[in-house]
Design a protein around this motif. Structure first.
Motif, PDB file in Angstrom:
ATOM      1  N   GLU A  26       0.825  -1.201   0.000  1.00 55.75           N
ATOM      2  CA  GLU A  26       0.000   0.000   0.000  1.00 55.75           C
ATOM      3  C   GLU A  26       0.863   1.257   0.000  1.00 55.75           C
ATOM      4  OE1 GLU A  26      -2.971   1.470   3.296  1.00 55.75           O
ATOM      5  OE2 GLU A  26      -3.961  -0.057   2.059  1.00 55.75           O
ATOM      6  N   VAL A  27       1.955   1.236   0.770  1.00 57.24           N
ATOM      7  CA  VAL A  27       2.868   2.372   0.796  1.00 57.24           C
ATOM      8  C   VAL A  27       3.455   2.608  -0.602  1.00 57.24           C
ATOM      9  CG1 VAL A  27       5.105   3.185   1.655  1.00 57.24           C
ATOM     10  CG2 VAL A  27       3.429   2.198   3.240  1.00 57.24           C
ATOM     11  N   VAL A  28       3.861   1.525  -1.264  1.00 50.18           N
ATOM     12  CA  VAL A  28       4.408   1.645  -2.615  1.00 50.18           C
ATOM     13  C   VAL A  28       3.349   2.207  -3.570  1.00 50.18           C
ATOM     14  CG1 VAL A  28       5.324   0.332  -4.566  1.00 50.18           C
ATOM     15  CG2 VAL A  28       6.082  -0.201  -2.242  1.00 50.18           C
ATOM     16  N   TYR A  29       2.108   1.793  -3.373  1.00 49.90           N
ATOM     17  CA  TYR A  29       1.026   2.202  -4.270  1.00 49.90           C
ATOM     18  C   TYR A  29       0.709   3.690  -4.145  1.00 49.90           C
ATOM     19  CZ  TYR A  29      -3.781   2.375  -6.101  1.00 49.90           C
ATOM     20  OH  TYR A  29      -4.922   2.704  -6.795  1.00 49.90           O
ATOM     21  N   ILE A  30       0.716   4.216  -2.903  1.00 47.57           N
ATOM     22  CA  ILE A  30       0.292   5.612  -2.721  1.00 47.57           C
ATOM     23  C   ILE A  30       1.465   6.581  -2.630  1.00 47.57           C
ATOM     24  CG2 ILE A  30      -1.848   4.925  -1.593  1.00 47.57           C
ATOM     25  CD1 ILE A  30      -0.628   5.585   1.082  1.00 47.57           C
ATOM     26  N   ALA A  31       2.690   6.046  -2.616  1.00 45.49           N
ATOM     27  CA  ALA A  31       3.853   6.939  -2.505  1.00 45.49           C
ATOM     28  C   ALA A  31       3.883   8.000  -3.610  1.00 45.49           C
ATOM     29  CB  ALA A  31       5.133   6.121  -2.499  1.00 45.49           C
ATOM     30  N   PRO A  32       3.563   7.650  -4.875  1.00 45.82           N
ATOM     31  CA  PRO A  32       3.604   8.679  -5.930  1.00 45.82           C
ATOM     32  C   PRO A  32       2.592   9.791  -5.750  1.00 45.82           C
ATOM     33  CG  PRO A  32       3.730   6.472  -6.882  1.00 45.82           C
ATOM     34  CD  PRO A  32       3.370   6.306  -5.447  1.00 45.82           C
ATOM     35  N   THR A  33       1.593   9.601  -4.862  1.00 45.60           N
ATOM     36  CA  THR A  33       0.573  10.647  -4.678  1.00 45.60           C
ATOM     37  C   THR A  33       1.035  11.726  -3.708  1.00 45.60           C
ATOM     38  OG1 THR A  33      -0.515   9.523  -2.802  1.00 45.60           O
ATOM     39  CG2 THR A  33      -1.212   8.888  -5.023  1.00 45.60           C
ATOM     40  N   ASP A  77       2.857  14.794  -2.543  1.00 42.13           N
ATOM     41  CA  ASP A  77       3.524  15.971  -3.096  1.00 42.13           C
ATOM     42  C   ASP A  77       3.285  17.136  -2.135  1.00 42.13           C
ATOM     43  OD1 ASP A  77       4.888  17.702  -4.711  1.00 42.13           O
ATOM     44  OD2 ASP A  77       3.181  18.064  -6.062  1.00 42.13           O
ATOM     45  N   GLY A  78       3.803  17.000  -0.945  1.00 42.58           N
ATOM     46  CA  GLY A  78       3.623  18.049   0.034  1.00 42.58           C
ATOM     47  C   GLY A  78       3.117  17.469   1.351  1.00 42.58           C
ATOM     48  N   TRP A  79       3.082  18.322   2.376  1.00 36.76           N
ATOM     49  CA  TRP A  79       2.717  17.875   3.730  1.00 36.76           C
ATOM     50  C   TRP A  79       1.273  17.375   3.797  1.00 36.76           C
ATOM     51  CZ3 TRP A  79       4.754  16.341   8.004  1.00 36.76           C
ATOM     52  CH2 TRP A  79       4.007  16.327   9.188  1.00 36.76           C
ATOM     53  N   ALA A  80       0.368  18.058   3.117  1.00 37.27           N
ATOM     54  CA  ALA A  80      -1.042  17.642   3.142  1.00 37.27           C
ATOM     55  C   ALA A  80      -1.201  16.258   2.546  1.00 37.27           C
ATOM     56  CB  ALA A  80      -1.907  18.653   2.390  1.00 37.27           C
ATOM     57  N   LEU A 124       1.124  13.968   2.459  1.00 36.09           N
ATOM     58  CA  LEU A 124       1.783  12.999   3.344  1.00 36.09           C
ATOM     59  C   LEU A 124       0.860  12.583   4.480  1.00 36.09           C
ATOM     60  CD1 LEU A 124       4.273  11.415   4.198  1.00 36.09           C
ATOM     61  CD2 LEU A 124       5.067  13.451   5.440  1.00 36.09           C
ATOM     62  N   THR A 125       0.191  13.567   5.091  1.00 34.07           N
ATOM     63  CA  THR A 125      -0.720  13.210   6.186  1.00 34.07           C
ATOM     64  C   THR A 125      -1.874  12.350   5.683  1.00 34.07           C
ATOM     65  OG1 THR A 125      -1.908  15.303   5.856  1.00 34.07           O
ATOM     66  CG2 THR A 125      -0.167  15.266   7.522  1.00 34.07           C
ATOM     67  N   THR A 140      -4.254   6.887   5.439  1.00 33.69           N
ATOM     68  CA  THR A 140      -4.707   5.737   4.655  1.00 33.69           C
ATOM     69  C   THR A 140      -4.028   4.460   5.120  1.00 33.69           C
ATOM     70  OG1 THR A 140      -5.106   7.155   2.731  1.00 33.69           O
ATOM     71  CG2 THR A 140      -4.901   4.791   2.338  1.00 33.69           C
ATOM     72  N   CYS A 141      -2.704   4.527   5.338  1.00 38.53           N
ATOM     73  CA  CYS A 141      -1.963   3.352   5.805  1.00 38.53           C
ATOM     74  C   CYS A 141      -2.398   2.946   7.210  1.00 38.53           C
ATOM     75  CB  CYS A 141      -0.462   3.635   5.778  1.00 38.53           C
ATOM     76  SG  CYS A 141       0.228   3.790   4.116  1.00 38.53           S
ATOM     77  N   LEU A 142      -2.614   3.947   8.063  1.00 36.49           N
ATOM     78  CA  LEU A 142      -3.030   3.640   9.436  1.00 36.49           C
ATOM     79  C   LEU A 142      -4.421   3.008   9.473  1.00 36.49           C
ATOM     80  CD1 LEU A 142      -1.723   6.749  11.396  1.00 36.49           C
ATOM     81  CD2 LEU A 142      -0.875   4.397  11.516  1.00 36.49           C
TER      82      LEU A 142
END
Length: 388
Positions: free
Chosen positions: A140-147, A149-152, A154-155, A160-162
């Motif tokens: 899941e981390v690999v899947y959403i990592a490209p999304t 682009d900034g602090w917002a 990242l949170t 999503t991962c949590l």
């Protein structure tokens, strides 16, 4: 077939897993219309279609297996399910545009992974379950990592991962707890059934022991006087056995609940023995109805043993209240042939009617005997705790 709470708990977990799959399928279906135009924007439209078909097929297959077997999917299916979810997340890197991977069911992979993480209840091994959950989290981390682009972003990605790392364990522990409660309920039911069976066997032995001994003596006694004395006692025991067989409470032999009266009444039943009853010092001891009946039954069993085996020339039945008023004591002594208490196993009468039955009312039993010198049985009960 006996009811099983554990089986019901397992079915409940299975319905939960099937419900999660059907809910995921229902959430995916409307977004398929939105996903169709997106196929023209990806490099591998056929891979996107295959992903949808594979996810739909797995959801339907796991639901069908779960509903037919009424059990959550086994370890093999769980591992396969996680493998498919991880593969869909990796393939999603090419089939789902970055802007559609979160907040939309066009990128159904995140919802599918969450559904799978909540359906691992059949995996009993914690290490295997943690490995499968970690595999989903990493994919899941690999899947959403490209999304990000900034602090917002990242949170949002962390949230999503949590979601997977919180709801997955919560569902697993909840399902395990439900099944464990069902298992413990079945064990408690089996224990209660065994205890009830043992109690019923004990009640049966209590109901028939004295009566059987009385009938044996009645058959073996030749004299008319002896038969007359035994017949009245046999009638009492016969009434007790009839009450047991009909499921009723055995009637009291007499209404006495005073220790002296109980001891005196039982001694009078065995006036064919050379018996002396001394109960004057127990006049002030009141007994509960149940204890009075149990004590009378125990004394009868002991006196039956004296009559059958002791060959005693003298029998003394003595009852007295303790000097400090904290309890009472009843002793039965005969000068008969005695027996070796260390080498002789107690029969049903001594074990069940005397020792175990009186122990339920807090009466301790001590039996001492010397060959050719006689036997002494001491019944002791403390009614008030002594103050130190």
């Amino acid at each position: 077939m006996p009811h099983s709470t554990r089986a019901a708990a397992v079915r409940l977990v299975a319905f939960f897993v099937a419900g999660m799959r059907l809910a995921t399928l229902a959430q995916m279906a409307p977004s398929l219309l939105t996903a169709m135009p997106a196929l023209s924007r990806v490099d591998h439209p056929w891979l996107t279609g295959a992903s949808w078909i594979l996810a739909t097929g797995m959801l339907v297959a796991i639901t069908a297996i779960t509903l037919v077997t009424r059990r959550p999917p086994g370890v093999t299916y769980a591992v396969l399910d996680v493998a498919v979810a991880v593969a869909l997340l990796i393939v999603g890197l090419w089939t789902v545009p970055v802007e559609l991977r979160t907040g939309t069911w066009v990128g159904f992979q995140l919802g599918y992974a969450l559904c799978v993480s909540c359906g691992l209840s059949a995996v009993r091994s914690r290490w295997l379950w943690m490995f499968l959950l970690a595999s989903l989290a990493v994919a899941e981390v690999v899947y959403i990592a490209p999304t990000v682009d900034g602090w917002a972003d990242l949170t949002g990605a962390l949230s999503t991962c949590l979601t997977l790392l919180v709801l997955g364990p919560l569902a697993w522990f909840g399902c395990q707890t439900i099944v464990r409660i069902g298992t413990e309920a079945d064990e408690a039911r089996r224990y209660a059934a065994e205890a009830a069976k043992a109690e019923e066997e004990r009640r049966a032995r209590l109901a028939i022991h004295n009566g059987t001994a009385m009938m044996r003596l009645l058959v073996e006694t030749d004299s008319a006087d002896g038969n007359g004395a035994l017949r009245s006692q046999a009638e009492v025991e016969l009434n007790r056995m009839r009450a047991y067989l009909s499921g009723q409470t055995p009637p009291p032999v007499n209404e006495a609940t005073n220790l002296a009266a109980v001891v005196t009444a039982v001694g009078a039943e065995f006036d064919d023995l050379p018996i002396t009853v001394v109960a004057d010092l127990a006049q002030d001891v009141a007994l509960p109805r149940d204890l009075a009946d149990d004590l009378a039954a125990a004394l009868r069993s002991l006196l039956l043993n004296v009559r059958q085996h002791a060959r005693a020339g003298r029998v003394v039945l003595h009852a007295a209240e303790d000097e400090d008023g904290t309890g009472w004591e009843v002793t039965l002594h005969d000068d008969g042939i005695g027996f070796d208490t260390s080498a002789t196993a107690f029969g049903v009468g001594l074990r069940e009617v005397v020792v175990e039955q009186l122990a339920r009312s807090g009466v301790s039993v001590e039996i001492s005997s010397i060959r050719d010198l006689g036997t002494t049985v001491t019944l002791t009960r403390t009614t008030v705790a002594e103050v130190a």
